[in-house]
Design an enzyme around this catalytic site. Structure first.
Site: not given
Lengths: 330, 266
Positions: B119-121, B266
């Site tokens: 989800w963060h990248g 993000f």
């Protein structure tokens, strides 16, 4: 609610008193408020170059950044808004390219550049600030910088040298009092150097050391590697001229060893004069103007802030006398 | 203020791609990043909570003294609560949660943390960060009876030891989160755990960052079982005014570089 308002009043009184005491402390030790240059300040002026209508934009490196007196320009050229986009230690072609690509820019560019300024490694020196202006600068950053200008103009403690962290680091390292800068800016980014205190010999010493490293002559840049940047600039100049603007390539004065090195490194006949013959821009070389050629330069290439009005007048005189600028600047 | 002025200048040289890192620099850079990301993110979250409160909305806390967590499941109840709640409600529970065999539950934990990392990248370093947290959660769940027995035997010391072990794990994981690539993360981990000898003495900035992080950790530990809002509500006007004045002076006397909010990406 009453508790919060009382707490707010107490906080304002305590914080105000503490900050006032810190400010008084540093002022008593001889520090004065100064505006510090930063990418936001440059971007604010870059925006003005587009929005000012008829602007006279000064490009170059430190020689122009610390040499032009805004009040003199305003008085001599009332039809144009002076904008300072020169950058300390960096040649200006990237900014010229950017202004050429800006449909809103219709002003006059006085571009302080010498032979080394057209060399390939110099081409993108100012590109990081140009990128910052286009990709990161925003209305909120502009507002932040305008407010910061006011704060820096009036408070010594606005400078990061007086921050809690820097104070702690100084104390930890036993560094003594904060640095006393000999350079400062006005809120429109016109710079000043006080050569009563600044190191006059530092530049000369660095130049001598550089020469020693290279056996007495800085390494020549082959003409064929130099010329493509000159040719590229033709299109940028024309793009500005088509919109009603203009460009003056200007070689600012140097003296002593610095002048000898520049001639030895990029001989005028082989580089500058060939550029003059080909460029659609107007050109001016300080060596051709006695008032500029003989101007006092404390470190052989920069102007003391007390001399800025006289230098700016001499430059404008030269531009007007040779028809490189219209009277009034318009 | 702390994130940009105190921590970031210590973090950036260590995590710059290609930078050479010795043991001291690896630890200080990683600890400083733990401070930076907390101060950055918790600071912005508090701003959002404050703005919402001014408009009459009361948002829940997003951080609850996370560096005082004892265990990784405790950490995720305290760190980025809005995300961890979302992961729990929209990933872990729909995947089946703990409504199945033990293996099924452990699988769900791992999947949730892997996706939480992603989800963060779209970078493998984030997946590695999520995987590490997943493994820690799995390990914690498997050894829970043992941990509970140890906690009973050691009492308060055990809690402190558990907190420090958790912090160590969180720090190790942050390396994956911040490093530009796998090679650099591996280089920092190697420097952290294999003494390379210090090539340079710690700078004053690095020492200050360590001291500030120590104070931050201490504050988290003291606030571990307390609600900061409730604590502030119980202060009288004078002590509240003094606290606000100290914060105002610290903010005004911290001019400097303004870096982008880490979580903007993000």
């Amino acid at each position: 609610m009453r508790r919060a308002l009382t707490a707010l009043a107490i906080a304002l009184v305590l914080a105000g008193s503490a900050l006032y005491a810190v400010e008084r402390h540093w002022r008593a030790r001889g520090y004065t408020p100064i505006i510090v240059d930063a990418p936001d300040l440059w971007a604010l002026q870059r925006a003005k170059a587009s929005s000012a209508g008829r602007a006279i934009v000064f490009l170059g490196a430190s020689r122009t950044l610390y040499a032009i007196d805004r009040a003199t320009v305003r008085a001599r050229l009332p039809g144009v808004e002076p904008v300072m986009l020169a950058m300390d230690g960096r040649y200006p072609l990237a900014t010229l390219r950017d202004l050429a690509g800006d449909a809103d820019f219709r002003g006059i560019v006085v571009c302080d550049i010498d032979g080394a300024g057209f060399a390939a490694p110099s081409l993108d020196m100012q590109q990081p600030e140009v990128d910052y202006y286009h990709h990161e600068f925003s209305p909120s950053r502009a507002l932040h910088r305008i407010l910061l200008n006011h704060w820096q103009r009036h408070a010594v403690i606005a400078r990061s040298d007086f921050s809690l962290l820097r104070s702690a680091v100084r104390r930890w390292n036993n560094e003594g009092e904060p640095f006393r800068p000999q350079q400062w800016f006005d809120r429109r980014r016109f710079g000043n150097i006080d050569y009563e205190f600044a190191d006059r010999e530092g530049q000369k010493r660095a130049l001598r050391e550089n020469l020693d490293r290279h056996g007495g002559h800085l390494p020549r840049v082959a003409f064929d590697a130099w010329w493509p940047q000159v040719e590229a600039s033709h299109a940028w100049v024309r793009a500005i001229q088509v919109r009603g603007g203009d460009v003056v390539f200007y070689a600012s004065p140097t003296s002593g060893l610095r002048r000898w090195v520049e001639e030895d490194w990029f001989p005028r006949k082989e580089y500058w004069d060939r550029m003059v013959a080909a460029t659609p821009a107007k050109t001016l070389h300080a060596l051709d103007v006695p008032a500029l050629r003989d101007f006092p330069l404390p470190d052989e290439s920069h102007i003391d802030y007390r001399q800025k009005p006289a230098y700016t007048n001499a430059l404008i005189d030269a531009l007007l006398e040779r028809g490189l600028l219209a009277p009034g600047g318009g | 203020m702390l994130a940009d002025s105190v921590f970031a200048p210590v973090v950036d040289p260590v995590f710059k791609a290609g930078a050479s890192v010795d043991t001291a620099a690896a630890w200080t850079g990683t600890i400083a990043f733990a401070g930076q990301i907390f101060c950055d993110f918790a600071g912005y979250s508090t701003c959002a909570i404050g703005c919402a409160a001014m408009l009459g909305f009361w948002l829940p806390d997003n951080f609850r003294a996370p560096y005082a967590a004892v265990g990784f499941s405790d950490f995720w109840r305290r760190w980025h609560v809005s995300l961890s709640t979302w992961l729990r409600d929209y990933l872990y529970v729909p995947l089946g949660g703990n409504r199945g065999s033990r293996l099924f539950t452990l699988r769900n934990l791992m999947l949730t943390m892997l996706l939480g990392g992603l989800w963060h990248g779209a970078a493998w370093t984030f997946v590695a960060w999520g995987a590490f947290h997943g493994l820690m959660l799995v390990g914690e769940r498997l050894s829970r009876p043992l941990l509970e027995r140890a906690a009973t035997m050691l009492g308060g010391f055990g809690t402190l030891l558990g907190g420090l072990m958790t912090l160590l794990g969180v720090l190790v994981a942050w390396v994956w989160f911040r490093a530009p690539d796998f090679a650099h993360a591996a280089k920092i981990h190697h420097a952290m755990f294999v003494a390379t000898g210090s090539s340079a003495a710690l700078t004053a900035e690095a020492k200050i960052a360590l001291v500030v992080f120590g104070l931050l950790w201490l504050m988290h530990w003291l606030l571990r079982h307390h609600d900061l809002r409730r604590w502030l509500r119980q202060r009288n006007a004078l002590s509240l005014g003094v606290i606000w004045a100290i914060l105002a002076v610290a903010i005004v006397l911290s001019p400097g570089v303004s870096r982008a909010f880490i979580y903007f990406q993000f």
